[in-house]
Write a protein that holds these residues in place. Structure first.
Motif, PDB file in Angstrom:
ATOM      1  N   MET A   1      40.358  56.277  43.835  1.00  0.00           N
ATOM      2  CA  MET A   1      39.744  57.203  42.858  1.00  0.00           C
ATOM      3  C   MET A   1      38.229  56.995  42.892  1.00  0.00           C
ATOM      4  O   MET A   1      37.712  56.037  42.316  1.00  0.00           O
ATOM      5  CB  MET A   1      40.291  56.928  41.458  1.00  0.00           C
ATOM      6  CG  MET A   1      41.768  57.221  41.313  1.00  0.00           C
ATOM      7  SD  MET A   1      42.148  58.968  41.181  1.00  0.00           S
ATOM      8  CE  MET A   1      41.592  59.322  39.512  1.00  0.00           C
ATOM      9  N   SER A   2      37.518  57.878  43.558  1.00  0.00           N
ATOM     10  CA  SER A   2      36.094  57.663  43.810  1.00  0.00           C
ATOM     11  C   SER A   2      35.254  57.695  42.538  1.00  0.00           C
ATOM     12  O   SER A   2      34.182  57.103  42.490  1.00  0.00           O
ATOM     13  CB  SER A   2      35.589  58.708  44.794  1.00  0.00           C
ATOM     14  OG  SER A   2      35.831  59.996  44.273  1.00  0.00           O
ATOM     15  N   ASP A   3      35.729  58.388  41.487  1.00  0.00           N
ATOM     16  CA  ASP A   3      34.925  58.482  40.275  1.00  0.00           C
ATOM     17  C   ASP A   3      35.390  57.525  39.187  1.00  0.00           C
ATOM     18  O   ASP A   3      34.982  57.644  38.043  1.00  0.00           O
ATOM     19  CB  ASP A   3      34.934  59.916  39.742  1.00  0.00           C
ATOM     20  CG  ASP A   3      36.350  60.385  39.415  1.00  0.00           C
ATOM     21  OD1 ASP A   3      37.313  59.733  39.873  1.00  0.00           O
ATOM     22  OD2 ASP A   3      36.483  61.391  38.699  1.00  0.00           O
ATOM     23  N   CYS A   4      36.236  56.568  39.551  1.00  0.00           N
ATOM     24  CA  CYS A   4      36.805  55.657  38.548  1.00  0.00           C
ATOM     25  C   CYS A   4      35.957  54.384  38.465  1.00  0.00           C
ATOM     26  O   CYS A   4      35.791  53.672  39.460  1.00  0.00           O
ATOM     27  CB  CYS A   4      38.247  55.311  38.917  1.00  0.00           C
ATOM     28  SG  CYS A   4      38.953  54.023  37.887  1.00  0.00           S
ATOM     29  N   ILE A   5      35.440  54.107  37.270  1.00  0.00           N
ATOM     30  CA  ILE A   5      34.534  52.955  37.108  1.00  0.00           C
ATOM     31  C   ILE A   5      35.231  51.626  37.411  1.00  0.00           C
ATOM     32  O   ILE A   5      34.622  50.727  38.006  1.00  0.00           O
ATOM     33  CB  ILE A   5      33.898  52.958  35.704  1.00  0.00           C
ATOM     34  CG1 ILE A   5      32.823  51.887  35.599  1.00  0.00           C
ATOM     35  CG2 ILE A   5      34.935  52.808  34.616  1.00  0.00           C
ATOM     36  CD1 ILE A   5      31.897  52.066  34.437  1.00  0.00           C
ATOM     37  N   PHE A   6      36.509  51.510  37.077  1.00  0.00           N
ATOM     38  CA  PHE A   6      37.193  50.239  37.344  1.00  0.00           C
ATOM     39  C   PHE A   6      37.564  50.113  38.820  1.00  0.00           C
ATOM     40  O   PHE A   6      37.616  48.989  39.342  1.00  0.00           O
ATOM     41  CB  PHE A   6      38.401  50.061  36.428  1.00  0.00           C
ATOM     42  CG  PHE A   6      38.045  49.674  34.998  1.00  0.00           C
ATOM     43  CD1 PHE A   6      36.723  49.546  34.591  1.00  0.00           C
ATOM     44  CD2 PHE A   6      39.041  49.429  34.063  1.00  0.00           C
ATOM     45  CE1 PHE A   6      36.390  49.193  33.283  1.00  0.00           C
ATOM     46  CE2 PHE A   6      38.723  49.068  32.757  1.00  0.00           C
ATOM     47  CZ  PHE A   6      37.401  48.951  32.363  1.00  0.00           C
ATOM     48  N   CYS A   7      37.799  51.217  39.513  1.00  0.00           N
ATOM     49  CA  CYS A   7      37.953  51.142  40.969  1.00  0.00           C
ATOM     50  C   CYS A   7      36.646  50.651  41.605  1.00  0.00           C
ATOM     51  O   CYS A   7      36.666  49.866  42.559  1.00  0.00           O
ATOM     52  CB  CYS A   7      38.341  52.498  41.544  1.00  0.00           C
ATOM     53  SG  CYS A   7      40.092  52.903  41.379  1.00  0.00           S
ATOM     54  N   LYS A   8      35.518  51.107  41.057  1.00  0.00           N
ATOM     55  CA  LYS A   8      34.217  50.662  41.590  1.00  0.00           C
ATOM     56  C   LYS A   8      33.995  49.179  41.321  1.00  0.00           C
ATOM     57  O   LYS A   8      33.447  48.461  42.163  1.00  0.00           O
ATOM     58  CB  LYS A   8      33.088  51.507  40.994  1.00  0.00           C
ATOM     59  CG  LYS A   8      33.075  52.914  41.562  1.00  0.00           C
ATOM     60  CD  LYS A   8      31.966  53.758  40.965  1.00  0.00           C
ATOM     61  CE  LYS A   8      31.984  55.141  41.620  1.00  0.00           C
ATOM     62  NZ  LYS A   8      31.222  56.133  40.847  1.00  0.00           N
TER      63      LYS A   8
ATOM     64  N   ALA B   1      44.329  48.135  42.611  1.00  0.00           N
ATOM     65  CA  ALA B   1      44.813  49.478  42.945  1.00  0.00           C
ATOM     66  C   ALA B   1      44.760  50.355  41.704  1.00  0.00           C
ATOM     67  O   ALA B   1      45.028  49.893  40.587  1.00  0.00           O
ATOM     68  CB  ALA B   1      46.243  49.392  43.461  1.00  0.00           C
ATOM     69  N   HIS B   2      44.422  51.617  41.915  1.00  0.00           N
ATOM     70  CA  HIS B   2      44.308  52.524  40.776  1.00  0.00           C
ATOM     71  C   HIS B   2      45.684  52.897  40.228  1.00  0.00           C
ATOM     72  O   HIS B   2      46.485  53.525  40.920  1.00  0.00           O
ATOM     73  CB  HIS B   2      43.543  53.795  41.165  1.00  0.00           C
ATOM     74  CG  HIS B   2      43.309  54.712  39.998  1.00  0.00           C
ATOM     75  ND1 HIS B   2      42.209  54.594  39.181  1.00  0.00           N
ATOM     76  CD2 HIS B   2      44.058  55.719  39.490  1.00  0.00           C
ATOM     77  CE1 HIS B   2      42.285  55.503  38.225  1.00  0.00           C
ATOM     78  NE2 HIS B   2      43.399  56.203  38.389  1.00  0.00           N
ATOM     79  N   ILE B   3      45.927  52.505  38.971  1.00  0.00           N
ATOM     80  CA  ILE B   3      47.069  52.979  38.186  1.00  0.00           C
ATOM     81  C   ILE B   3      46.432  53.529  36.921  1.00  0.00           C
ATOM     82  O   ILE B   3      45.652  52.825  36.262  1.00  0.00           O
ATOM     83  CB  ILE B   3      48.052  51.829  37.850  1.00  0.00           C
ATOM     84  CG1 ILE B   3      48.606  51.179  39.130  1.00  0.00           C
ATOM     85  CG2 ILE B   3      49.183  52.333  36.961  1.00  0.00           C
ATOM     86  CD1 ILE B   3      49.423  49.904  38.887  1.00  0.00           C
TER      87      ILE B   3
HETATM   88 ZN    ZN Z   1      40.621  53.318  39.176  1.00  0.00          ZN
END
Ligand code: ZN
Ligand code: AMP
Length: 113
Positions: free
Chosen positions: A1-8, A45-47
Motif C-alpha cells: 500500500m504505497s500511501d499507507c503511513i505504517f507500510c512506510k 505486511a499490510h492488513i
Molecule cells: Zn499499510
C-alpha cells in the motif's frame, strides 16, 4: 500500500522511535502517547484492520502477541499493561493498517471510553 503511513514505517521510509523489529513485525513508540509507555506493534505486511484477519494471514497475529510479551518483559511492565485495537472509524481507528496499542505506566478505566 504505497500511501499507507505504517507500510512506510515498516519499509523504513519514515523514521520512528523503534522498540523492536524482526522479519514480520515492527514496534515503535506512538507519536502521541496516551500513557507513559505507549508502543504500537504492527505486522510489516499490510492488513487493513482486525476485520481482515484470516486463516491465511493470522500467524503474524500470534507472533505479535509473543512480541508484546517480550517487549513487556524487556521493559519491566509484564504485569501491568493494556493492549488495544481500534477496528473501524467509529471505534477510533485512524490509521488503516492493523496495529495494537500497548500501554502501561498509569491506571486504566474499564469499560474503556
Ligand atoms: Zn499499510
Ligand atoms: P488508531 O487511532 O487506533 O488508528 O491509532 C493510530 C495511532 O498511530 C495514533 O495513536 C497515532 O498517534 C499513531 N501514529 C500515527 N502516525 C504515527 C507515526 N508516524 N509515528 C508514530 N505513531 C503514529
Amino acid at each position: 500500500m504505497s500511501d499507507c503511513i505504517f507500510c512506510k514505517i515498516a519499509g523504513g521510509e519514515i523514521p520512528t522511535n523503534k522498540v523492536y523489529e524482526d522479519e514480520t513485525v515492527i514496534a515503535f513508540h506512538d507519536m502521541d502517547p496516551q500513557a507513559p509507555t505507549h508502543i504500537l506493534v504492527i505486522p510489516k505486511a499490510h492488513i487493513a484492520s482486525a476485520s481482515d484477519i484470516t486463516a491465511q494471514n493470522s500467524a503474524v497475529i500470534a507472533h505479535i502477541f509473543e512480541v508484546i510479551a517480550k517487549i513487556a518483559a524487556d521493559n519491566g511492565f509484564e504485569n501491568d499493561f493494556r493492549v488495544v485495537n481500534n477496528c473501524g472509524a467509529r471505534a477510533g481507528q485512524t490509521v488503516h493498517h492493523l496495529h495494537f496499542h500497548v500501554m502501561s505506566g498509569r491506571e486504566f478505566t474499564w469499560p474503556a471510553g
